[in-house]
Write an enzyme that holds these catalytic residues in place. Structure first.
Site, mmCIF file in Angstrom:
data_model
loop_
_atom_site.group_PDB
_atom_site.id
_atom_site.type_symbol
_atom_site.label_atom_id
_atom_site.label_comp_id
_atom_site.label_asym_id
_atom_site.label_seq_id
_atom_site.Cartn_x
_atom_site.Cartn_y
_atom_site.Cartn_z
ATOM 1 N N ALA A 17 1.232 14.648 -21.920
ATOM 2 C CA ALA A 17 0.808 13.334 -22.423
ATOM 3 C C ALA A 17 1.696 12.831 -23.574
ATOM 4 O O ALA A 17 2.026 11.663 -23.647
ATOM 5 C CB ALA A 17 -0.648 13.400 -22.878
ATOM 6 N N PHE A 53 -7.116 20.204 -23.526
ATOM 7 C CA PHE A 53 -7.863 19.004 -23.933
ATOM 8 C C PHE A 53 -9.230 19.011 -23.235
ATOM 9 O O PHE A 53 -9.427 19.717 -22.256
ATOM 10 C CB PHE A 53 -7.068 17.740 -23.577
ATOM 11 N N ASP A 54 -10.166 18.195 -23.726
ATOM 12 C CA ASP A 54 -11.544 18.281 -23.200
ATOM 13 C C ASP A 54 -11.653 17.959 -21.707
ATOM 14 O O ASP A 54 -12.409 18.611 -20.980
ATOM 15 C CB ASP A 54 -12.535 17.450 -24.036
ATOM 16 N N HIS A 102 -19.894 14.244 -25.700
ATOM 17 C CA HIS A 102 -19.716 13.343 -26.850
ATOM 18 C C HIS A 102 -19.578 11.875 -26.449
ATOM 19 O O HIS A 102 -19.850 10.989 -27.238
ATOM 20 C CB HIS A 102 -18.522 13.774 -27.701
ATOM 21 N N LYS A 121 -0.383 7.631 -23.058
ATOM 22 C CA LYS A 121 0.160 7.989 -24.377
ATOM 23 C C LYS A 121 1.664 7.681 -24.352
ATOM 24 O O LYS A 121 2.065 6.558 -24.576
ATOM 25 C CB LYS A 121 -0.113 9.466 -24.686
ATOM 26 N N TYR A 123 0.843 -1.209 0.000
ATOM 27 C CA TYR A 123 0.000 0.000 0.000
ATOM 28 C C TYR A 123 0.872 1.251 0.000
ATOM 29 O O TYR A 123 0.586 2.228 -0.682
ATOM 30 C CB TYR A 123 -0.908 -0.008 1.225
ATOM 31 N N ASP A 125 0.846 19.889 -19.981
ATOM 32 C CA ASP A 125 0.066 18.669 -20.124
ATOM 33 C C ASP A 125 0.968 17.806 -21.000
ATOM 34 O O ASP A 125 1.053 17.992 -22.212
ATOM 35 C CB ASP A 125 -1.267 18.988 -20.794
HETATM 36 O O1 PLI Z 1 -7.477 10.003 -20.697
HETATM 37 P P1 PLI Z 1 -6.623 10.479 -19.566
HETATM 38 O O2 PLI Z 1 -7.433 10.847 -18.369
HETATM 39 O O3 PLI Z 1 -5.504 9.581 -19.240
HETATM 40 O O4 PLI Z 1 -5.893 11.812 -20.083
HETATM 41 C C1 PLI Z 1 -6.577 12.966 -20.384
HETATM 42 C C2 PLI Z 1 -5.826 13.763 -21.427
HETATM 43 C C3 PLI Z 1 -5.152 14.869 -21.039
HETATM 44 N N1 PLI Z 1 -4.467 15.609 -21.952
HETATM 45 C C4 PLI Z 1 -4.402 15.291 -23.254
HETATM 46 C C5 PLI Z 1 -3.616 16.144 -24.163
HETATM 47 C C6 PLI Z 1 -5.067 14.186 -23.698
HETATM 48 O O5 PLI Z 1 -4.976 13.869 -24.986
HETATM 49 C C7 PLI Z 1 -5.821 13.378 -22.778
HETATM 50 C C8 PLI Z 1 -6.556 12.260 -23.193
HETATM 51 N N2 PLI Z 1 -6.694 11.998 -24.452
HETATM 52 C C9 PLI Z 1 -7.467 11.073 -25.014
HETATM 53 C C10 PLI Z 1 -8.287 10.112 -24.243
HETATM 54 C C11 PLI Z 1 -7.480 11.048 -26.447
HETATM 55 O O6 PLI Z 1 -8.156 10.183 -27.029
HETATM 56 O O7 PLI Z 1 -6.805 11.886 -27.056
#
Ligand code: PLI
Length: 460
Positions: free
Chosen positions: A219, A126-127, A452, A260, A74, A217
């Site tokens: 990713a 991002f959304d 969406h 990613k 943990y 961000d």
């Molecule tokens: O899907 P998450 O919660 O691991 O991450 C959210 C997220 C944050 N920032 C950016 C730039 C993204 O592209 C993002 C998630 N993107 C998705 C799910 C996509 O299909 O692009």
């Protein structure tokens, strides 16, 4: 970057997962049952899945081996310390909070820093980031350069922030109302477009001058670093690790969806050098995610993340990865399909305003295209247009539409071959041949946030 014909994939395939194309009649039935929303389609009914590059990577043998090394304590799992050491080395951030995925990190950052009436500035949020900022009473503000919205204009760094507009915002609202600037690398919402080192440096300089924090961000940080190496003067001879380290040196911290560029199927993190911020964010992390050293993940997931972060900065991998995206882009251009150019890091984005000029955004033209693509060849893409980024104004009931109307063909990492890309290109070419007969969609159900994902449509 070498021409794609000069080399082959820098890996061989050890495990395969069968996929099949359902019959045309079955695809019609599936789409109807799904309310014409591809998020509702079971993946077994999809032939080539380009819905997202998120969490869909093929892990390496080394990552799979790492799963067996999971320490499921943990508190204080050894895999956490491996992850922490990796983040310190690659990003230069001392404090790390693992989270269940990117949005978990966004939640703890925005809960810690955003208050009602605040404005969070960025290139294009991002959304999920937008959702978290709004839920805390803040306003997400997108300040990407003009070229970032022009799908046909060729610009090497279409994810850059317009620093004039940034300064304008700071002068107008003052640092008290701007808790931080969020630079999304690469900028997903306009095509996986990179941000230049010069722009990152300048935004950071302006932010520091005004006492405002900068976060990434992150990713797709490695894909961004690869574009800097390819396109920005002075970086051709630097390694991806060196470029990444420099990028992060201009930020106060980052959120990251590890799904990613950490090449894993689940996970995320928040990292910073600010001890006070780490402590505050950590309190929220414990409530929402889990204890500081696991954040909603199993020890084995942390291990796969740490290993993936080291693999993703391999230049041969990135050349192949970004080369495949460019390959699909070039096939679509050959077919006369308008896409965002140059192609970005993780997918090809079709410009539906140019593809279907006869349809207004009120009939969700990009949504109509993804339905056609599924019907044509069982290919699943995602809509990034009126459905994803539009919303219904609470006061007037009117629809507010985004500037861009896109279909994204997101390419999972290390999963599909160029022959799969050929199938996708042929399918879109077939849709293009009958595009004048596409009528658009009617929205029949929407949720108040991130509509969406669960929306339902009917064809017009
Ligand atoms: O899907 P998450 O919660 O691991 O991450 C959210 C997220 C944050 N920032 C950016 C730039 C993204 O592209 C993002 C998630 N993107 C998705 C799910 C996509 O299909 O692009």
């Amino acid at each position: 970057m070498r021409a794609r014909s000069e080399y082959a994939e820098p890996y061989r395939i050890k495990v395969v997962e069968p996929i099949r194309l359902p019959s045309r009649a079955r695809r019609e039935e599936v789409l109807r049952e799904a309310g014409y929303n591809v998020f509702n389609i079971p993946s077994q009914e999809v032939y080539i899945d380009l819905l997202t590059d998120s969490g869909t990577s093929a892990m390496s043998d080394n990552q799979w081996a790492g799963l067996m090394m999971g320490d499921e304590a943990y508190a204080g799992s050894r895999n956490f310390f491996h992850l922490q050491e990796t983040v310190r080395e690659l990003f230069g951030f001392r404090y790390v909070l693992p989270t269940h995925q990117g949005r978990g990190a966004e939640n703890i950052l925005t809960t810690t820093l955003v208050k009602p009436g605040d404005r969070v500035l960025g290139n294009m949020h991002f959304d999920t980031t937008e959702g978290h900022i709004r839920l805390k009473g803040g306003e997400p503000v997108n300040l990407v350069i003009r070229e970032g919205y022009e799908t046909a204009t060729r610009h090497p760094f279409k994810g850059n922030i317009d620093t004039e507009r940034l300064l304008g915002e700071i002068r107008r609202y003052g640092r008290e109302r701007i808790p931080f600037i969020n630079i999304t690398v690469t900028c997903n919402s306009n095509g996986g477009q990179p941000v230049s080192m010069a722009n990152i440096r300048e935004v950071s300089r302006i932010a520091r001058e005004h006492g405002i924090r900068v976060f990434f961000d992150a990713a797709r940080f490695a894909e961004n670093a690869y574009f800097i190496k390819e396109r920005e003067e002075g970086y051709a001879h630097k390694t991806i690790a060196e470029i990444s380290r420099e990028m992060f040196s201009y930020a106060d911290g980052c959120t990251m969806s590890a799904k990613k560029d950490a090449l894993v199927n689940i996970g995320g993190l928040f990292a910073t050098n600010d001890e006070d911020l780490y402590r505050k964010a950590g309190q929220w992390g414990i409530v929402y995610e889990g204890f500081l050293t696991y954040g909603g993940l199993a020890g084995r997931d942390l291990e796969a993340m740490a290993r993936g972060l080291r693999e993703v900065i391999d230049e041969t991998y990135l050349e192949d990865r970004i080369g495949q995206v460019a390959y699909l882009g070039s096939r679509l251009i050959e077919e006369g399909i308008p896409i965002i150019e140059p192609t970005g890091g993780h997918g090809v984005y079709v410009d539906v305003k140019r593809f279907l000029p006869h349809l207004p955004q009120s009939v969700f033209p990009a949504q109509a295209v993804i339905c056609e693509l599924y019907l044509e060849a069982g290919v699943r893409a995602v809509e990034l247009g009126a459905a994803a980024f539009g919303r219904t104004d609470e006061k007037t009931g009117e629809q507010i539409f985004p500037k861009l109307e896109l279909v994204r063909l997101a390419i999972p990492r290390r999963v599909y071959t160029d022959r799969h890309m050929d199938v996708v290109a042929r399918a879109l070419a077939a849709v293009a041949k009958r595009k004048d007969r596409i009528r658009g969609m009617k929205l029949v159900y929407e949720a108040p946030v991130l509509r969406h994902f669960t929306a339902r449509f009917e064809p017009l």
